[in-house]
Design a protein around this motif. Structure first.
Motif, PDB file in Angstrom:
ATOM      1  N   HIS A 161     -34.169 -22.920  40.248  1.00  0.00           N
ATOM      2  CA  HIS A 161     -35.363 -22.900  39.396  1.00  0.00           C
ATOM      3  C   HIS A 161     -35.917 -24.302  39.162  1.00  0.00           C
ATOM      4  O   HIS A 161     -37.136 -24.480  39.068  1.00  0.00           O
ATOM      5  N   LEU A 162     -35.050 -25.292  39.111  1.00  0.00           N
ATOM      6  CA  LEU A 162     -35.527 -26.675  39.016  1.00  0.00           C
ATOM      7  C   LEU A 162     -36.243 -27.084  40.305  1.00  0.00           C
ATOM      8  O   LEU A 162     -37.274 -27.769  40.265  1.00  0.00           O
ATOM      9  N   ASP A 163     -35.708 -26.652  41.437  1.00  0.00           N
ATOM     10  CA  ASP A 163     -36.373 -26.932  42.714  1.00  0.00           C
ATOM     11  C   ASP A 163     -37.776 -26.326  42.728  1.00  0.00           C
ATOM     12  O   ASP A 163     -38.740 -26.968  43.190  1.00  0.00           O
ATOM     13  N   ALA A 164     -37.885 -25.105  42.242  1.00  0.00           N
ATOM     14  CA  ALA A 164     -39.187 -24.432  42.214  1.00  0.00           C
ATOM     15  C   ALA A 164     -40.158 -25.161  41.290  1.00  0.00           C
ATOM     16  O   ALA A 164     -41.346 -25.318  41.619  1.00  0.00           O
ATOM     17  N   MET A 165     -39.666 -25.606  40.137  1.00  0.00           N
ATOM     18  CA  MET A 165     -40.520 -26.374  39.226  1.00  0.00           C
ATOM     19  C   MET A 165     -41.004 -27.656  39.892  1.00  0.00           C
ATOM     20  O   MET A 165     -42.173 -28.040  39.779  1.00  0.00           O
ATOM     21  N   GLU A 166     -40.105 -28.331  40.607  1.00  0.00           N
ATOM     22  CA  GLU A 166     -40.464 -29.587  41.260  1.00  0.00           C
ATOM     23  C   GLU A 166     -41.484 -29.363  42.367  1.00  0.00           C
ATOM     24  O   GLU A 166     -42.429 -30.140  42.537  1.00  0.00           O
ATOM     25  N   ARG A 167     -41.301 -28.284  43.145  1.00  0.00           N
ATOM     26  CA  ARG A 167     -42.260 -27.986  44.211  1.00  0.00           C
ATOM     27  C   ARG A 167     -43.646 -27.684  43.652  1.00  0.00           C
ATOM     28  O   ARG A 167     -44.659 -28.127  44.204  1.00  0.00           O
ATOM     29  N   ARG A 212     -33.037 -33.832  36.030  1.00  0.00           N
ATOM     30  CA  ARG A 212     -34.020 -33.682  37.109  1.00  0.00           C
ATOM     31  C   ARG A 212     -35.367 -34.314  36.751  1.00  0.00           C
ATOM     32  O   ARG A 212     -36.047 -34.900  37.611  1.00  0.00           O
ATOM     33  N   PHE A 213     -35.762 -34.181  35.482  1.00  0.00           N
ATOM     34  CA  PHE A 213     -37.075 -34.680  35.061  1.00  0.00           C
ATOM     35  C   PHE A 213     -36.896 -35.687  33.918  1.00  0.00           C
ATOM     36  O   PHE A 213     -37.052 -35.346  32.741  1.00  0.00           O
ATOM     37  N   PRO A 214     -36.571 -36.933  34.234  1.00  0.00           N
ATOM     38  CA  PRO A 214     -36.316 -37.925  33.173  1.00  0.00           C
ATOM     39  C   PRO A 214     -37.542 -38.243  32.323  1.00  0.00           C
ATOM     40  O   PRO A 214     -37.398 -38.735  31.202  1.00  0.00           O
ATOM     41  N   ALA A 215     -38.738 -37.964  32.844  1.00  0.00           N
ATOM     42  CA  ALA A 215     -39.953 -38.223  32.065  1.00  0.00           C
ATOM     43  C   ALA A 215     -40.512 -36.953  31.430  1.00  0.00           C
ATOM     44  O   ALA A 215     -41.687 -36.906  31.045  1.00  0.00           O
ATOM     45  N   LEU A 216     -39.671 -35.926  31.309  1.00  0.00           N
ATOM     46  CA  LEU A 216     -40.121 -34.645  30.755  1.00  0.00           C
ATOM     47  C   LEU A 216     -40.681 -34.825  29.341  1.00  0.00           C
ATOM     48  O   LEU A 216     -40.090 -35.527  28.516  1.00  0.00           O
ATOM     49  N   ARG A 217     -41.812 -34.194  29.080  1.00  0.00           N
ATOM     50  CA  ARG A 217     -42.433 -34.294  27.754  1.00  0.00           C
ATOM     51  C   ARG A 217     -43.343 -33.093  27.535  1.00  0.00           C
ATOM     52  O   ARG A 217     -43.690 -32.372  28.484  1.00  0.00           O
ATOM     53  N   LEU A 246     -17.762 -18.140  36.579  1.00  0.00           N
ATOM     54  CA  LEU A 246     -19.182 -17.849  36.768  1.00  0.00           C
ATOM     55  C   LEU A 246     -20.031 -19.119  36.817  1.00  0.00           C
ATOM     56  O   LEU A 246     -21.166 -19.101  37.325  1.00  0.00           O
ATOM     57  N   THR A 247     -19.511 -20.233  36.324  1.00  0.00           N
ATOM     58  CA  THR A 247     -20.300 -21.459  36.197  1.00  0.00           C
ATOM     59  C   THR A 247     -20.916 -21.937  37.507  1.00  0.00           C
ATOM     60  O   THR A 247     -22.096 -22.332  37.516  1.00  0.00           O
ATOM     61  N   PRO A 248     -20.200 -21.939  38.648  1.00  0.00           N
ATOM     62  CA  PRO A 248     -20.863 -22.369  39.888  1.00  0.00           C
ATOM     63  C   PRO A 248     -22.097 -21.547  40.236  1.00  0.00           C
ATOM     64  O   PRO A 248     -23.090 -22.096  40.743  1.00  0.00           O
ATOM     65  N   ARG A 249     -22.057 -20.245  39.946  1.00  0.00           N
ATOM     66  CA  ARG A 249     -23.235 -19.416  40.200  1.00  0.00           C
ATOM     67  C   ARG A 249     -24.363 -19.782  39.238  1.00  0.00           C
ATOM     68  O   ARG A 249     -25.532 -19.841  39.648  1.00  0.00           O
ATOM     69  N   ILE A 250     -24.038 -20.040  37.982  1.00  0.00           N
ATOM     70  CA  ILE A 250     -25.062 -20.483  37.024  1.00  0.00           C
ATOM     71  C   ILE A 250     -25.686 -21.788  37.505  1.00  0.00           C
ATOM     72  O   ILE A 250     -26.913 -21.970  37.440  1.00  0.00           O
ATOM     73  N   GLU A 251     -24.867 -22.702  37.993  1.00  0.00           N
ATOM     74  CA  GLU A 251     -25.380 -23.990  38.493  1.00  0.00           C
ATOM     75  C   GLU A 251     -26.347 -23.788  39.647  1.00  0.00           C
ATOM     76  O   GLU A 251     -27.393 -24.454  39.719  1.00  0.00           O
ATOM     77  N   ARG A 252     -26.035 -22.865  40.559  1.00  0.00           N
ATOM     78  CA  ARG A 252     -26.935 -22.615  41.686  1.00  0.00           C
ATOM     79  C   ARG A 252     -28.260 -22.013  41.211  1.00  0.00           C
ATOM     80  O   ARG A 252     -29.332 -22.379  41.701  1.00  0.00           O
ATOM     81  N   ILE A 253     -28.180 -21.088  40.265  1.00  0.00           N
ATOM     82  CA  ILE A 253     -29.402 -20.469  39.732  1.00  0.00           C
ATOM     83  C   ILE A 253     -30.277 -21.512  39.044  1.00  0.00           C
ATOM     84  O   ILE A 253     -31.504 -21.556  39.232  1.00  0.00           O
ATOM     85  N   VAL A 254     -29.662 -22.382  38.253  1.00  0.00           N
ATOM     86  CA  VAL A 254     -30.406 -23.445  37.570  1.00  0.00           C
ATOM     87  C   VAL A 254     -31.061 -24.370  38.590  1.00  0.00           C
ATOM     88  O   VAL A 254     -32.249 -24.721  38.480  1.00  0.00           O
ATOM     89  N   THR A 255     -30.305 -24.778  39.609  1.00  0.00           N
ATOM     90  CA  THR A 255     -30.846 -25.674  40.632  1.00  0.00           C
ATOM     91  C   THR A 255     -32.026 -25.047  41.353  1.00  0.00           C
ATOM     92  O   THR A 255     -33.047 -25.710  41.611  1.00  0.00           O
ATOM     93  N   ALA A 287     -40.789 -20.280  33.823  1.00  0.00           N
ATOM     94  CA  ALA A 287     -40.305 -21.045  34.971  1.00  0.00           C
ATOM     95  C   ALA A 287     -38.802 -21.295  34.927  1.00  0.00           C
ATOM     96  O   ALA A 287     -38.180 -21.472  35.980  1.00  0.00           O
ATOM     97  N   PHE A 288     -38.201 -21.280  33.737  1.00  0.00           N
ATOM     98  CA  PHE A 288     -36.823 -21.747  33.616  1.00  0.00           C
ATOM     99  C   PHE A 288     -36.039 -20.996  32.546  1.00  0.00           C
ATOM    100  O   PHE A 288     -35.006 -20.377  32.826  1.00  0.00           O
ATOM    101  N   ALA A 289     -36.529 -20.999  31.312  1.00  0.00           N
ATOM    102  CA  ALA A 289     -35.738 -20.492  30.184  1.00  0.00           C
ATOM    103  C   ALA A 289     -35.480 -18.994  30.267  1.00  0.00           C
ATOM    104  O   ALA A 289     -34.365 -18.540  29.972  1.00  0.00           O
ATOM    105  N   LEU A 290     -36.470 -18.211  30.635  1.00  0.00           N
ATOM    106  CA  LEU A 290     -36.294 -16.757  30.699  1.00  0.00           C
ATOM    107  C   LEU A 290     -35.607 -16.280  31.977  1.00  0.00           C
ATOM    108  O   LEU A 290     -34.696 -15.450  31.910  1.00  0.00           O
ATOM    109  N   PRO A 291     -35.972 -16.773  33.155  1.00  0.00           N
ATOM    110  CA  PRO A 291     -35.353 -16.220  34.367  1.00  0.00           C
ATOM    111  C   PRO A 291     -33.876 -16.546  34.539  1.00  0.00           C
ATOM    112  O   PRO A 291     -33.141 -15.735  35.117  1.00  0.00           O
ATOM    113  N   ILE A 292     -33.411 -17.687  34.040  1.00  0.00           N
ATOM    114  CA  ILE A 292     -32.009 -18.049  34.272  1.00  0.00           C
ATOM    115  C   ILE A 292     -31.051 -17.060  33.602  1.00  0.00           C
ATOM    116  O   ILE A 292     -30.216 -16.444  34.271  1.00  0.00           O
TER     117      ILE A 292
END
Length: 399
Positions: free
Chosen positions: A127-133, A368-373, A116-125, A143-148
């Motif tokens: 949502h990260l793409d959406a956050m970045e956009r 994805r977000f090295p300056a996350l705070r 299942l891990t490859p599918r989890i990786e795609r779902i995470v990616t 944005a991330f913790a609940l939908p994944i």
């Protein structure tokens, strides 16, 4: 501690990531202590790691929740209520519990989680793409913790993800300590009816997900009520726990820059980091309950048949007799036999799924977000201290 006027369960936290201070005092002075329940009964509270593990693997105690007192709220059981226990195997004892675990375990093995891990990786990616956009700031919870984990468990079970607002709302009511009794019954009825309707549809329109597979597997032989109860339990547990671990774990790491830096510099530490966050945060914050089947003794205290015993997971996971410097988060800590997923024959069925999601999501987020705070002071982050599953309601972040 006075036997005639025992205290109620400690619930007030002094700090967001630590259990109530009373647990430390009880563990040192009265590790098997008397406890008053909201229904007026009196039972016991365990706070040492050794005692908690022993209780959770002792078949002289029952997991039947209809016999137990709740440590934080008390709702009467309505006439005809036992139908809602069908399939809810976490509140059952052997042989019923064993039968359900045997049927379901093959869906949650380590091998299946690797698949299942490859599918989890795609779902995470995604949502990260959406956050970045969208750009900062953002609330990590929606944005991330609940939908994944919600999307993952929906795909695993065969539940339409577009229905998430409804089932997340019902779940929130069921897990809120101060929820009105009528609202709890309504949420339970509506969630039950929703899952039952899903089961009925999948009898005629099967897919390759878990619920449908159970319906059409001759070896499972589960009734419609049992399938409904299983689906309800897995849906609720499958998204609430991991969602709160992702948000609260991120909050924790952002306030522990040395630990976050170590994880960023050494991604191979992620396995240990996940286990340490599970131990340190222990989000099943009010513990697990068991009922004594007979008169017996725990660490020198006489427990009577029918009395409820509460195992505090958060207190056990901070026991200095088992963990050196237990109140410090240390992602390099050696494997520790924490009890965040419980212990024994009722240990969480979905623990490998939760681990798989966290091992993918945490590193991907911080990479994805090295300056996350945090976008607000830590004290302004709203905590879920009124819920059975601890966490944060919102986590405003920027980068």
């Amino acid at each position: 501690m006075s036997v005639t006027s025992p205290p109620s369960l400690p619930t007030r936290r002094e700090r967001p990531f630590d259990p109530p201070n009373e647990y430390r005092l009880l563990r040192e002075e009265d590790p098997v202590s008397r406890l008053a329940f909201p229904d007026g009964k009196v039972g016991w509270l365990l706070t040492r790691h050794e005692d908690v593990r022993a209780l959770l693997s002792d078949q002289r105690f029952s997991s039947n929740r209809l016999r137990a007192s709740s440590p934080v709220r008390s709702f009467p059981v309505r006439p005809g209520e036992p139908v809602f226990r069908a399939g809810s195997f976490i509140g059952m004892d052997a042989p019923e519990h064993t039968r359900y675990r045997r049927i379901l375990t093959r869906w949650f093995t380590t091998r299946r989680m690797r698949e299942l891990t490859p599918r989890i990786e795609r779902i995470v990616t995604e949502h990260l793409d959406a956050m970045e956009r969208t750009g900062p700031p953002c609330d990590l919870v929606p944005a991330f913790a609940l939908p994944i984990p919600s999307l993952v468990i929906c795909e695993l079970l065969g539940v339409p993800y577009e229905d998430r607002a409804a089932f997340q709302g019902w779940t929130g009511t069921l897990l809120r300590i101060g929820a009105d009794e009528k609202d709890v019954f309504t949420a339970r009825d509506e969630l039950w009816a929703y899952i039952r309707g899903l089961v009925e549809r999948k009898r005629d329109e099967p897919d390759d997900a878990l619920i449908s597979s159970l319906i059409h597997d001759p070896e499972s032989s589960l009734t419609v009520d049992e399938l409904t109860g299983v689906g309800l339990l897995l849906l609720v547990a499958g998204h609430e726990t991991t969602a709160n671990m992702l948000a609260l774990g991120t909050f924790t790491l952002l306030t522990r820059p040395d630990q976050l830096r170590a994880l960023r510099e050494s991604p191979e530490l992620i396995d240990g980091a996940v286990e340490e966050l599970l131990r340190y945060l222990s989000i099943v914050q009010y513990g697990l309950v068991r009922v004594a089947r007979e008169d017996l003794e725990i660490a020198g205290q006489r427990v009577r048949a029918g009395e409820t015993v509460v195992a505090s997971l958060s207190a056990a996971n901070r026991d200095p007799e088992h963990y050196p410097d237990p109140d410090r988060l240390d992602i390099t800590r050696p494997p520790s036999q924490h009890v965040a997923f419980g212990h024994g024959f009722h240990q969480c069925l979905g623990q490998q799924l939760a681990r798989a999601e966290m091992k993918v999501a945490y590193p991907a987020l911080f990479r994805r977000f090295p300056a996350l705070r945090l976008a607000v002071p830590p004290e302004e982050v709203p905590l879920r201290d009124d819920m059975v599953i601890y966490g944060v309601y919102h986590l405003p972040l920027t980068w």
